[in-house]
Design a protein around this motif. Structure first.
Motif, PDB file in Angstrom:
ATOM      1  N   UNK A 117     -17.034  32.932  -3.413  1.00  0.00           N
ATOM      2  CA  UNK A 117     -16.408  34.253  -3.349  1.00  0.00           C
ATOM      3  C   UNK A 117     -17.352  35.373  -2.933  1.00  0.00           C
ATOM      4  N   UNK A 118     -18.611  35.060  -2.709  1.00  0.00           N
ATOM      5  CA  UNK A 118     -19.588  36.116  -2.441  1.00  0.00           C
ATOM      6  C   UNK A 118     -20.321  35.854  -1.134  1.00  0.00           C
ATOM      7  N   UNK A 119     -20.608  36.930  -0.401  1.00  0.00           N
ATOM      8  CA  UNK A 119     -21.349  36.816   0.856  1.00  0.00           C
ATOM      9  C   UNK A 119     -22.850  36.931   0.602  1.00  0.00           C
ATOM     10  N   UNK A 120     -23.618  36.140   1.339  1.00  0.00           N
ATOM     11  CA  UNK A 120     -25.057  36.360   1.412  1.00  0.00           C
ATOM     12  C   UNK A 120     -25.464  36.338   2.877  1.00  0.00           C
ATOM     13  N   UNK A 121     -26.556  37.024   3.160  1.00  0.00           N
ATOM     14  CA  UNK A 121     -27.081  37.108   4.518  1.00  0.00           C
ATOM     15  C   UNK A 121     -28.330  36.243   4.615  1.00  0.00           C
ATOM     16  N   UNK A 122     -28.277  35.218   5.461  1.00  0.00           N
ATOM     17  CA  UNK A 122     -29.426  34.363   5.706  1.00  0.00           C
ATOM     18  C   UNK A 122     -30.328  35.055   6.730  1.00  0.00           C
ATOM     19  N   UNK A 142     -46.467  33.983  -3.129  1.00  0.00           N
ATOM     20  CA  UNK A 142     -46.406  32.964  -2.083  1.00  0.00           C
ATOM     21  C   UNK A 142     -44.986  32.723  -1.588  1.00  0.00           C
ATOM     22  N   UNK A 143     -44.069  33.571  -2.006  1.00  0.00           N
ATOM     23  CA  UNK A 143     -42.671  33.382  -1.649  1.00  0.00           C
ATOM     24  C   UNK A 143     -42.217  34.367  -0.581  1.00  0.00           C
ATOM     25  N   UNK A 144     -41.249  33.933   0.221  1.00  0.00           N
ATOM     26  CA  UNK A 144     -40.561  34.847   1.124  1.00  0.00           C
ATOM     27  C   UNK A 144     -39.066  34.791   0.825  1.00  0.00           C
ATOM     28  N   UNK A 145     -38.396  35.912   1.063  1.00  0.00           N
ATOM     29  CA  UNK A 145     -36.953  35.995   0.832  1.00  0.00           C
ATOM     30  C   UNK A 145     -36.229  35.304   1.981  1.00  0.00           C
ATOM     31  N   UNK A 146     -35.331  34.407   1.640  1.00  0.00           N
ATOM     32  CA  UNK A 146     -34.546  33.664   2.627  1.00  0.00           C
ATOM     33  C   UNK A 146     -33.143  34.236   2.793  1.00  0.00           C
ATOM     34  N   UNK A 147     -32.582  34.775   1.697  1.00  0.00           N
ATOM     35  CA  UNK A 147     -31.212  35.282   1.742  1.00  0.00           C
ATOM     36  C   UNK A 147     -31.037  36.359   0.690  1.00  0.00           C
ATOM     37  N   UNK A 148     -30.182  37.339   0.995  1.00  0.00           N
ATOM     38  CA  UNK A 148     -29.886  38.423   0.057  1.00  0.00           C
ATOM     39  C   UNK A 148     -28.379  38.621  -0.027  1.00  0.00           C
ATOM     40  N   UNK A 149     -27.927  39.111  -1.201  1.00  0.00           N
ATOM     41  CA  UNK A 149     -26.530  39.497  -1.382  1.00  0.00           C
ATOM     42  C   UNK A 149     -26.313  40.891  -0.798  1.00  0.00           C
ATOM     43  N   UNK A 150     -25.063  41.324  -0.801  1.00  0.00           N
ATOM     44  CA  UNK A 150     -24.716  42.632  -0.233  1.00  0.00           C
ATOM     45  C   UNK A 150     -25.402  43.782  -0.953  1.00  0.00           C
ATOM     46  N   UNK A 151     -25.733  43.590  -2.237  1.00  0.00           N
ATOM     47  CA  UNK A 151     -26.395  44.650  -3.004  1.00  0.00           C
ATOM     48  C   UNK A 151     -27.917  44.531  -2.971  1.00  0.00           C
ATOM     49  N   UNK A 152     -28.443  43.623  -2.160  1.00  0.00           N
ATOM     50  CA  UNK A 152     -29.887  43.450  -2.046  1.00  0.00           C
ATOM     51  C   UNK A 152     -30.483  42.440  -3.002  1.00  0.00           C
ATOM     52  N   UNK A 153     -29.676  41.870  -3.889  1.00  0.00           N
ATOM     53  CA  UNK A 153     -30.182  40.855  -4.815  1.00  0.00           C
ATOM     54  C   UNK A 153     -30.708  39.651  -4.037  1.00  0.00           C
ATOM     55  N   UNK A 154     -31.887  39.192  -4.410  1.00  0.00           N
ATOM     56  CA  UNK A 154     -32.472  38.018  -3.765  1.00  0.00           C
ATOM     57  C   UNK A 154     -31.662  36.790  -4.160  1.00  0.00           C
TER      58      UNK A 154
END
Length: 257
Positions: A154-159, A190-202
């Motif tokens: 039900x939720x969008x994330x941006x890859x 040592x981490x990079x962000x791969x995807x975020x939700x519409x509100x910026x949540x990792x």
């Protein structure tokens, strides 16, 4: 020819007058059916286990989600009843196991609590009760006794382009489920962000300098791995990495039909 062996985290639970070290069936089913690996449950005995010996014998590590949270003392905060429940025996097992898997180039898939463990293991922090933070949406499951409704996609994330998951899904939006009240605070170094939700949540991370697949997702692909292609894809990618690791060490794999 044998299938890759994958170490799977366990939660410590009290029921039926026993202390159980267990993992939910959905994760194990996805490991077998979608990733094509043989899951091996790792009891949460912390430093009593020979984790170095274990990591030499497996071809992957999978960290499951859980109702428990990582002990805030591990990232410099005080544990409170509101932030619980906790499973410190699991923490004492998964945190060193994560570090060993990355150091030895063993593929790693970390789901929900697993992503949070990965972030803490690499020096990051967690934010609790994010639905109460300004600008955030409610990432918790709907209140229901129907698990299919609770885990509905039900939720969008941006890859993000150029990431590991972009190679799995392609860059851009995908639909996921969302069943969490904690999230990444300060990102581990040592981490990079791969995807975020519409509100910026990792919603997903990867280990930048890992020599093998090392990804954490905040959502629950295991729940729909049999019926949703995006949910299955991440397990297939993990399974392929585990098979490559097994082949490199001369153990081979069963060919896909």
């Amino acid at each position: 020819m044998t299938k890759p062996l994958v170490a799977v985290s366990t939660d410590v639970r009290q029921f039926e007058n026993y202390t159980w070290h267990a993992a939910p069936r959905q994760y194990l089913e996805a490991a077998v059916s979608a990733a094509g690996v043989t899951p091996v449950l790792v009891p949460s005995f912390g430093e009593r286990l020979d984790l170095e010996g274990l990591i030499e014998r497996v071809d992957g590590v999978m960290l499951t989600g859980s109702k428990t949270n990582v002990d805030p003392a591990l990232y410099g905060l005080e544990a409170t009843e509101e932030n619980g429940p906790y499973d410190r025996d699991r923490d004492a097992t998964t945190i060193p196991l994560i570090r060993l898997a990355i150091a030895r180039g063993v593929p790693l898939l970390a789901i929900c609590r697993g992503l949070q463990e990965l972030n803490v293991a690499l020096g990051g922090t967690l934010d609790s009760e994010i639905q109460e933070m300004e600008g955030r949406i409610d990432h918790r499951a709907p209140v229901s006794d129907d698990q299919d409704l609770r885990f509905a996609i039900r939720q969008k994330v941006e890859i993000k382009p150029g990431t590991c998951l972009a190679g799995v899904f392609g860059a851009g939006e995908i639909m996921i489920n969302s069943v969490h009240r904690q999230a990444v605070g300060r990102l581990g170094g040592r981490l990079q962000v791969e995807a975020v939700a519409e509100d910026g949540t990792v919603e997903a991370v990867s280990v930048i300098d890992a020599s093998a697949f090392a990804v954490g997702v905040q959502w629950h692909p295991e729940y729909w791995a049999k019926s949703d292609d995006n949910s299955a894809r991440i397990f297939r990618a993990f399974g392929e990495a585990a098979a490559a690791h097994a082949a490199a060490r001369g153990r081979g794999r069963i060919a896909a039909e």
